[in-house]
Motif scaffolding. Structure first.
Motif, mmCIF file in Angstrom:
data_model
loop_
_atom_site.group_PDB
_atom_site.id
_atom_site.type_symbol
_atom_site.label_atom_id
_atom_site.label_comp_id
_atom_site.label_asym_id
_atom_site.label_seq_id
_atom_site.Cartn_x
_atom_site.Cartn_y
_atom_site.Cartn_z
ATOM 1 N N ASP A 147 0.854 -1.189 0.000
ATOM 2 C CA ASP A 147 0.000 0.000 0.000
ATOM 3 C C ASP A 147 0.895 1.245 0.000
ATOM 4 O OD1 ASP A 147 -1.835 2.046 0.479
ATOM 5 O OD2 ASP A 147 -3.131 0.745 1.683
ATOM 6 N N ARG A 150 -1.190 4.856 1.251
ATOM 7 C CA ARG A 150 -1.282 5.107 2.689
ATOM 8 C C ARG A 150 0.097 5.278 3.325
ATOM 9 N NH1 ARG A 150 -5.693 1.524 1.822
ATOM 10 N NH2 ARG A 150 -7.692 2.470 2.388
ATOM 11 N N GLY A 151 1.107 4.626 2.740
ATOM 12 C CA GLY A 151 2.472 4.834 3.226
ATOM 13 C C GLY A 151 2.894 6.281 3.081
ATOM 14 N N SER A 155 3.388 9.063 6.159
ATOM 15 C CA SER A 155 4.806 9.449 6.250
ATOM 16 C C SER A 155 5.122 10.439 5.137
ATOM 17 C CB SER A 155 5.708 8.216 6.181
ATOM 18 O OG SER A 155 5.461 7.356 7.275
ATOM 19 N N CYS A 160 6.302 2.642 2.422
ATOM 20 C CA CYS A 160 5.260 1.725 1.957
ATOM 21 C C CYS A 160 4.777 0.869 3.122
ATOM 22 C CB CYS A 160 5.813 0.832 0.835
ATOM 23 S SG CYS A 160 4.631 -0.379 0.222
ATOM 24 N N ILE A 161 3.512 0.476 3.060
ATOM 25 C CA ILE A 161 2.952 -0.418 4.073
ATOM 26 C C ILE A 161 2.792 -1.810 3.470
ATOM 27 C CG2 ILE A 161 0.903 -0.921 5.468
ATOM 28 C CD1 ILE A 161 0.502 2.190 5.554
ATOM 29 N N LYS A 163 1.055 -5.500 3.676
ATOM 30 C CA LYS A 163 -0.206 -6.021 4.222
ATOM 31 C C LYS A 163 -0.372 -7.498 3.881
ATOM 32 C CE LYS A 163 -2.983 -3.171 2.062
ATOM 33 N NZ LYS A 163 -4.182 -2.413 1.677
ATOM 34 N N ALA A 167 3.000 -9.004 4.233
ATOM 35 C CA ALA A 167 3.580 -8.801 5.565
ATOM 36 C C ALA A 167 4.021 -10.124 6.176
ATOM 37 C CB ALA A 167 2.561 -8.114 6.470
ATOM 38 N N GLN A 273 13.956 2.617 -0.215
ATOM 39 C CA GLN A 273 13.061 3.233 0.745
ATOM 40 C C GLN A 273 13.844 4.005 1.823
ATOM 41 O OE1 GLN A 273 9.096 1.874 1.135
ATOM 42 N NE2 GLN A 273 9.820 2.661 -0.807
#
Length: 411
Positions: A147, A150-151, A155, A160-161, A163, A167, A273
């Motif tokens: 995602d 939303r990351g 921030s 990045c998130i 999920k 994850a 990142q």
């Protein structure tokens, strides 16, 4: 940090090596001038000290004691002034030396940049597909693993998130890497992600790379850019026992980098990142052990990739692409089908005594003398890039990701 005495006694040879590592010639000229000035001022100091030593002994038998006493008093003041001059030059030399990189090992090929790195070997064959393989960010968004929106929202860009199964796969990789490394004789250590400036200096991040570090405002604390920093400095200011070497450690950590010089590079996906995770290998050895331990660490990281079924290659970095603290480095580059090229996933470096000199890590050798250790570090592996490699290499034509057999028990 370089040994200033060695640098002074072998200046031309060392300067040639440092030029190959892209050290500015004006800086080397400044060093040369300081060494010449130091030699001159030390000679003046020795002359004044010789006068003081000689005539102090003759004072009791001198015919004109008062005059000689006055001369000795004036000379003593000159010695004090001259000592300050020598100390100032030494302080200037040390300050410059803090920003001078390590000398490349003799086995390192001379070159300008990454284009001159030398491929040593390829391991495993890249997979073939009867469809056009997608890049990881396309797969990740479709599967609801990554995602990016939303990351960025919580921030900023380059966050990045992860999920769902993404994850879980990330967590499985961390546990598998740690278990793999421990079976190869590396002891697990868990360290703080915030360290002080002395620790940052010890491994060479400060002062040279201050702009790449995240600093806590009004505190002497920095977020680490690699767990090599706290793990290596675990033994700073210590004298180790010879029989306890080599010390081999593995560590999981989050890592934080501003990526100040990477504008426009890898802007999509999770290749580059500001925050990422890594499992690191760090070894502390006697000088005569460091080459064999280097090969051991390199094989560990390479075998880990092979166990995951990931094709990769070994690249010896040339002088122009070598890191600040490294005397030699071999990169491991993993095959990414979505990009249709190899990308770095690990760097294994031998820093020899460069970091040990800065961090004051020594051991008592067989003759009972204190000697600097050699320090080595290597990614085993960058977790996010390994996740990327599995997604791209294990995709099918429906956009699903198949999990390598060795990871299934971690789900």
């Amino acid at each position: 940090m370089l040994d200033l005495k060695y640098l002074q006694n072998n200046f031309e040879e060392v300067a040639k090596s440092l030029k190959n590592k892209k050290v500015d010639e004006s800086l080397l000229k400044k060093l040369s001038d300081l060494f010449l000035n130091l030699k001159k001022e030390k000679a003046n100091l020795e002359e004044l000290q010789a006068f003081q030593n000689k005539f102090s002994k003759e004072l009791s038998t001198a015919q004109d004691k008062e005059n000689l006493k006055k001369q000795l008093s004036e000379n003593k003041e000159k010695i004090s002034i001259q000592n300050k001059k020598v100390d100032e030059i030494l302080a200037n030399l040390e300050e410059i030396a803090h920003s001078i990189p390590n000398i490349p090992d003799k086995c390192v090929p001379v070159g300008e940049d990454e284009n001159d790195n030398v491929e040593l070997k390829k391991v495993l064959t890249p997979p073939s597909f009867d469809f056009t393989p997608k890049e990881h960010f396309e797969l990740g968004e479709k599967l609801n693993w990554l995602d990016f929106v939303r990351g960025v929202k919580i921030s900023q860009s380059r966050f990045c998130i992860l999920k769902n199964e993404g994850a879980l796969l990330n967590r499985a990789l961390i546990n598998y890497m740690i278990d793999f490394n421990m079976k190869r004789g590396f002891n697990l250590i868990n360290v703080p992600f915030l360290v002080n400036s002395k620790t940052m200096f010890g491994t060479g991040q400060l002062p040279k790379f201050k702009d790449d570090m995240y600093k806590v405002e009004d505190e002497d604390l920095y977020l680490i850019s690699t767990s090599e920093i706290p793990v290596t400095n675990f033994y700073s200011d210590e004298i180790l026992s010879s029989e306890n070497l080599p010390i081999k450690m593995t560590c999981y950590s989050a890592c934080f980098r501003k990526e100040a010089g990477s504008a426009g590079r890898d802007t999509r996906g999770i290749i580059r990142q500001h925050q990422f995770e890594k499992v690191e290998l760090v070894s502390i050895t006697k000088p005569e052990q460091s080459n064999s331990v280097f090969e051991e660490m390199l094989n560990c990281a390479s075998d880990l990739l092979s166990s995951l079924g990931l094709a990769h290659r070994h690249l010896m970095l040339c002088t122009g692409d070598l890191g600040f603290s490294a005397a030699k480095t071999v990169d491991l580059e993993v095959w990414l089908p979505g990009q249709n090229k190899y990308r770095e996933i690990s760097s294994v470096s031998n820093c020899q005594d460069f970091q040990a000199r800065r961090a004051k890590i020594r051991y008592k050798n067989d003759k009972g003398k204190n000697e600097f250790v050699h320090t080595l570090n290597g990614s085993s592996l960058a977790v996010g890039r390994t996740l990327v490699a599995i997604m791209e290499n294990y995709q099918d034509d429906k956009g699903n990701i198949h999990i390598p057999d060795v990871l299934r028990k971690y789900f």
